[in-house]
Design a protein around this motif. Structure first.
Motif, PDB file in Angstrom:
ATOM      1  N   THR A  80     -34.510   6.719  -4.777  1.00 34.77           N
ATOM      2  CA  THR A  80     -35.533   5.869  -4.162  1.00 34.77           C
ATOM      3  C   THR A  80     -35.454   5.928  -2.642  1.00 34.77           C
ATOM      4  OG1 THR A  80     -35.466   4.380  -6.078  1.00 34.77           O
ATOM      5  CG2 THR A  80     -36.438   3.513  -4.059  1.00 34.77           C
TER       6      THR A  80
ATOM      7  N   GLU B  26     -30.797   4.377  -6.935  1.00 40.00           N
ATOM      8  CA  GLU B  26     -30.902   3.892  -5.550  1.00 40.00           C
ATOM      9  C   GLU B  26     -30.999   5.059  -4.578  1.00 40.00           C
ATOM     10  OE1 GLU B  26     -28.354  -0.276  -5.963  1.00 40.00           O
ATOM     11  OE2 GLU B  26     -27.327   1.608  -5.489  1.00 40.00           O
TER      12      GLU B  26
ATOM     13  N   ASP C 268     -39.149   1.768  -6.232  1.00 39.02           N
ATOM     14  CA  ASP C 268     -38.647   0.395  -6.213  1.00 39.02           C
ATOM     15  C   ASP C 268     -38.828  -0.272  -7.568  1.00 39.02           C
ATOM     16  OD1 ASP C 268     -37.817   0.436  -3.549  1.00 39.02           O
ATOM     17  OD2 ASP C 268     -39.824  -0.072  -2.822  1.00 39.02           O
TER      18      ASP C 268
END
Length: 347
Positions: A102, A99, A299
């Motif tokens: 990204t 996460e 993603d």
């Protein structure tokens, strides 16, 4: 555009070859001097340290093909240095790290691409287009077998080593994340690393998928089967090129208690022959040149990592070793709290 390949081992040397063929190999980085010398002799370029790559303005991108435990740190440093980033699977061994990478790539306006190579396989591209066109009807079930004898890892289990390939394809075909995840892991060689894993996924619209992964299989088997309401398709990467993708127009009719099965001969689906890795590398270069997001962007990599983390957290062990396995974060990375997949976003 100049790119540096970080890690030139068994797979990294293939990245070196492809980026050299594309004319954008700017440097190679590896601790093994003999490996570096061989690659420089074959493809030219120059040898640099990772720190030198980060400080070199002529190198706009890096491709990381090192041990998975190093992906997060190397990728973060590369993004902070302003480099576009290609990372071999898995993107990271912890969901929070995936996460963070990204989000960082988005804030830095850098292209982030995850090495889910089968997304660039001509056979899968054709399969995806046929499924989208309705050739198999509604997807009912998917089966994926990815098994071979080795190569047996020492820091990530077979789920995190082989699972990203099939999860990437399945999530793309179903166009949703699973609402339920079940996982069984076999520990035959080590007490802490699963070497055979079965994952079962249930999706919000009713589709199901089963993934079988193993390092302990006598023959190489890389096969994805799509079972639809109107037909079935098989992508067999171990088959000759002209038979890698087959469509089976079988028909199963259910009327009350009566079931009728009509078998049909498989239809060979013509696909253009090309090397998936070279297509993948070309796609990364094109995305940088034109400012586009890769197909397997951060993603997409994050979606795959979420399912890997959920499967790890829910893994029921079957012990082949006499002692109970000791669970460690490096072996079974997972988020701190269980994710219940409250969000049902389409891909």
């Amino acid at each position: 555009m100049q790119l540096a390949v970080i890690g030139c081992g068994a797979w990294g040397k293939n990245l070196v070859r492809c980026f050299a063929q594309l004319g954008c190999l700017g440097a190679v980085v590896d601790r093994q001097s003999a490996t570096v010398e061989t690659l420089l002799h074959q493809y030219g370029s120059r040898a640099l340290s990772f720190e030198q790559v980060l400080a070199e303005p002529s190198i706009q991108a890096v491709a990381i093909s090192t041990q998975p435990s190093t992906h997060y740190d190397l990728a973060k440093r590369a993004l902070l240095a302003g480099k576009h980033l290609f990372v071999e699977k898995p993107l990271a061994l912890e969901l929070k790290h995936a996460e963070e990478l990204t989000d960082l790539a988005r804030r830095m306006d850098r292209r982030l691409m995850v090495g889910h190579i089968l997304q660039y396989h001509p056979a899968f591209s054709r399969l995806q287009s046929l499924v989208a066109s309705g050739a198999v009807g509604r997807i009912l079930r998917l089966h994926a077998n990815r098994m071979n004898l080795g190569a047996i890892r020492s820091e990530e289990d077979v789920l995190w080593c082989l699972g990203p390939h099939d999860l990437s394809m399945i999530l793309t075909l179903v166009r949703a994340e699973p609402s339920e995840v079940y996982c069984i892991g076999g520990y035959h060689l080590r007490k802490t690393i699963a070497d055979a894993v079965t994952v079962h996924l249930v999706f919000p619209a009713g589709e199901q998928a089963q993934i079988n992964l193993s390092w302990l299989h006598p023959v190489k088997e890389h096969r994805l089967t799509v079972i639809g309401s109107e037909a079935m398709m098989v992508l067999d990467d171990g088959a000759p090129w002209e038979r890698k993708l087959l469509l089976y127009p079988h028909i199963v009719n259910v009327a009350g208690r009566t079931t009728t099965t009509i078998r049909a001969e498989p239809i060979t689906v013509a696909i253009e022959q090309d090397e998936p890795l070279k297509l993948e590398c070309q796609h990364f270069v094109d995305c940088i040149a034109h400012g586009r997001d890769p197909i397997t962007n951060g993603d997409e990599g994050l979606r795959v990592t979420r399912v890997l983390a959920e499967a790890s957290m829910r893994m029921s062990p079957i012990h082949g070793c006499p002692a109970s396995p000791v669970r460690t974060k490096a072996v079974h990375p997972a988020p701190k709290a269980r994710r219940q997949y409250a969000r049902r976003d389409s891909l």
